[in-house]
Write an enzyme that holds these catalytic residues in place. Structure first.
Site, PDB file in Angstrom:
ATOM      1  N   GLU A 432      42.809   3.132 -27.226  1.00  0.00           N
ATOM      2  CA  GLU A 432      42.856   1.906 -26.414  1.00  0.00           C
ATOM      3  C   GLU A 432      42.457   2.168 -24.965  1.00  0.00           C
ATOM      4  O   GLU A 432      42.579   1.296 -24.108  1.00  0.00           O
ATOM      5  CB  GLU A 432      44.237   1.244 -26.497  1.00  0.00           C
ATOM      6  CG  GLU A 432      45.418   2.178 -26.298  1.00  0.00           C
ATOM      7  CD  GLU A 432      46.757   1.508 -26.560  1.00  0.00           C
ATOM      8  OE1 GLU A 432      46.827   0.286 -26.674  1.00  0.00           O
ATOM      9  OE2 GLU A 432      47.756   2.246 -26.649  1.00  0.00           O
ATOM     10  N   CYS A 503      44.458  -2.730 -34.531  1.00  0.00           N
ATOM     11  CA  CYS A 503      45.679  -3.542 -34.476  1.00  0.00           C
ATOM     12  C   CYS A 503      45.745  -4.427 -33.237  1.00  0.00           C
ATOM     13  O   CYS A 503      46.771  -5.027 -32.958  1.00  0.00           O
ATOM     14  CB  CYS A 503      46.921  -2.657 -34.563  1.00  0.00           C
ATOM     15  SG  CYS A 503      47.008  -1.419 -33.259  1.00  0.00           S
TER      16      CYS A 503
HETATM   17  C1  PEP Z   1      46.488  -3.071 -28.080  1.00  0.00           C
HETATM   18  O1  PEP Z   1      46.485  -2.632 -26.922  1.00  0.00           O
HETATM   19  O2  PEP Z   1      45.490  -3.551 -28.626  1.00  0.00           O
HETATM   20  C2  PEP Z   1      47.726  -3.040 -28.879  1.00  0.00           C
HETATM   21  C3  PEP Z   1      47.736  -3.387 -30.141  1.00  0.00           C
HETATM   22  O3  PEP Z   1      48.864  -2.687 -28.250  1.00  0.00           O
HETATM   23  P1  PEP Z   1      49.724  -3.647 -27.287  1.00  0.00           P
HETATM   24  O4  PEP Z   1      49.148  -5.023 -27.354  1.00  0.00           O
HETATM   25  O5  PEP Z   1      51.114  -3.575 -27.773  1.00  0.00           O
HETATM   26  O6  PEP Z   1      49.520  -2.995 -25.953  1.00  0.00           O
HETATM   27 MG    MG Z   2      48.082  -1.403 -26.230  1.00  0.00          MG
END
Ligand code: PEP
Ligand code: MG
Length: 574
Positions: A432, A503
């Site tokens: 990410e 995700c």
């Molecule tokens: C993302 O960053 O895409 C992720 C799924 O994590 P979060 O939204 O919890 O930061």
């Molecule tokens: Mg994230």
């Protein structure tokens, strides 16, 4: 009739009255009083109201979340009856002739100072509860709403400056038709929550809305187009209800096939997993037709607790979730706080740029006491199940090595203690941060799988804060720069035979499905509500066609052109 434009962050149409959330100002003055008996009676009245509110909260949370989470309000009820605390307050009012607000806070502060000096973890946890319950009494003394949802008694469209994760924990979800916020973007907390509840939401609506709208004004919230219409005419209401019905019919048709696999017309199968934050959502995910969990956001378990959850508490929660899934894969993401996610009982150092600071794995490596109980709990709960552990916010290979080392320390400790541990736990990381995407070939050697977090990958690639409405359009995962990083991640992982999931919120966007399929993504993970719809879209596509399409879409200059190309090339899915 007045129309406001914002950013569409969760699809759907809501029609109903407005309920505005306001932040309470609980400042007060220290005053001498002339009639201590009357003042004590006033204090008693505030206590009676607070008790009633706590009883109501207990029932709401028990009904909407679970009994364990509701227990906190029962414990707070008992605190209101604490004889020592009540006696101190009585004394200050009666003897010093000081007003109830000051008497309450004087007594509570010295009570807390006492228990905090004992250095006992349990009592420190109690101090947080006492502060919380004192705030509730204070609000009642000052006659102001403490809970932003006080007064919400009919299904409504919620309008707010912003909605914090802690606010939504106490919200009665059956009374929410949709969300509209001044702040926030497509991957903000309120967007994720709205999608997981299957509700329409619009963000970045502009602060005028707070002055122009009144509670109970009739409104249409259009989460497809990012609009809020206040006092709409009958014609518009009819049209909105018609579109709402069409969407409901389509959803129920998709739900009929929720348990069928996502196989394209040319027989290519992808896995469909769910993003969840607790046991209740785990059950919903199964009903929605998921084949596993692609993201268990464990920070929500921490946020719903009033203290750092102990290893045993976490073990029970993870075990309950794993039991629901049997041998289906469950990817547990280790605690991901920092940025916009905070724990009230764990003081983090103040940072100028929290999203670029100690977040996720960085924080956990700096404070091993945060992550070790979690890893031990996860390893213990994994026995007899198919648990994967995943680390968030990885930027550098040294972090992966340090995190793996922590797992192996926990393994050794548990082995020594004679605890049986499943030998098959897979270890993965979230990709990410652009740096991680660019060294994906190196990172793939260290782990069993990747999961792409497009919410953060977009904000870091485009340097556009995911919670800032004014740059929300820029922080799009459809931007060709983000798509090129996704392509590289998948190619690098596949070269080493490693699986790639995704995700971030992009996984639940129908417009993204042909792109992600064509890029060769192995597993789509999304909020459970989106699963039947995305499965239906994937079943209408050909893997071969989308592979060819991806080559051209990656040449697009911007997000808008990417979306346009998808709509023109795959009209059948909309
Ligand atoms: C993302 O960053 O895409 C992720 C799924 O994590 P979060 O939204 O919890 O930061
Ligand atoms: Mg994230």
């Amino acid at each position: 009739m007045k129309t406001f434009n914002g950013i569409a962050i969760s699809p759907g149409i809501a029609v109903g009255p407005i309920f505005k959330i306001r932040k309470a100002d609980i400042s007060f003055q220290r005053k001498s009083i002339s009639n201590p008996q009357m003042e004590w009676l006033r204090y008693q009245e505030a206590i009676a109201i607070t008790k009633k509110q706590l009883e109501d909260l207990y029932s709401i949370i028990k009904r909407n979340v679970d009994e364990k989470d509701a227990e906190i309000f029962h414990a707070q009820l008992l605190m209101l009856e604490d004889p020592d605390l009540n006696e101190s307050i009585h004394q200050i009012i009666e003897v010093d002739h000081i007003n109830s607000e000051s008497a309450l806070m004087d007594a509570v502060n010295s009570y807390i100072a006492n228990i905090e000096s004992l250095q006992d973890e349990y009592l420190r946890g109690r101090a947080i509860d006492i502060r919380d319950v004192a705030k509730k009494v204070l609000c009642n003394l000052l006659n102001i709403k403490e809970s932003p949802f006080d007064g919400l008694c009919q299904p409504s469209i919620i309008i707010a400056d912003d909605i914090a994760p802690s606010d939504t924990a106490i919200m009665d979800k059956s009374l929410v038709l949709g969300f509209c916020t001044v702040k926030g973007g497509a991957t903000s907390h309120v967007a994720i929550l709205a999608r997981s509840m299957g509700l329409a939401a619009v963000a970045g609506i502009g602060s005028d809305i707070l002055n122009v709208s009144e509670d109970n004004n009739m409104a249409i919230l259009d989460g497809d187009q990012g609009l809020l219409v206040i006092d709409p005419d009958n014609h518009l209401i009819k049209d909105a209800l018609f579109r709402q019905n069409i969407a409901i019919i389509r959803q129920s048709q998709n739900r009929l096939h929720a348990n069928d696999p996502a196989v394209t017309i040319d027989k290519h199968k992808v896995e469909i997993f769910a993003n969840i934050g607790n046991e209740k959502e785990a059950k919903e995910a199964i009903i929605a037709g998921c084949e596993g969990i692609g993201l268990l956001r464990t920070e929500f378990i921490y946020m719903q607790s009033d203290h750092l959850p102990t290893e045993q508490e976490q073990y029970c929660i993870y075990k309950n979730i794993l039991d629901i899934f049997g041998m289906k894969p469950v990817i547990l993401r280790t605690l991901d706080i920092g940025g916009d996610k905070k724990l009230p009982y764990f003081d983090l150092p103040k940072e100028e740029n929290p999203f670029l600071g100690q977040r996720g794995i960085r924080l956990c490596l700096a404070y091993p006491e945060l992550i070790k109980p979690q890893l031990r709990a996860a390893l213990r709960a994994a026995n007899g199940h198919n648990l994967h552990i995943m680390f968030p916010m990885v930027a550098d290979i040294s972090e992966v090595k340090a995190a793996k080392e922590l797992i192996s320390v926990c393994y050794k400790e548990l082995n020594k203690e004679g605890t049986l541990i499943s030998p098959s736990i897979k270890i993965g990381i979230m990709i990410e941060i652009p740096a991680a995407a660019l060294i994906a070939d190196k990172l793939a050697k260290e782990v069993d799988f990747f999961s792409i977090g497009t919410n953060d990958l977009s904000q870091y690639t485009l340097a556009a804060d995911r919670t800032n409405a004014s740059v929300a359009n820029l922080a799009s995962a459809f931007h060709p720069a983000v798509l090129k990083l996704i392509q590289k991640i998948i190619i690098d992982a596949h070269a080493l035979g490693k699986k790639v999931g995704l995700c971030g919120e992009l996984g639940s966007e129908p417009e993204a499905a042909p792109i992600l399929l064509g890029l060769g993504l192995d597993e789509f993970s999304m909020n459970p509500v989106a699963i039947p719809g995305i499965k239906s879209v994937l079943r209408q596509l050909s893997f071969e066609n989308t592979q060819a399409f991806v080559n051209s879409v990656l040449q697009a200059p911007d997000s808008a052109s990417v979306k346009k190309m998808v709509r023109e090339s795959f009209p059948q899915i909309f």
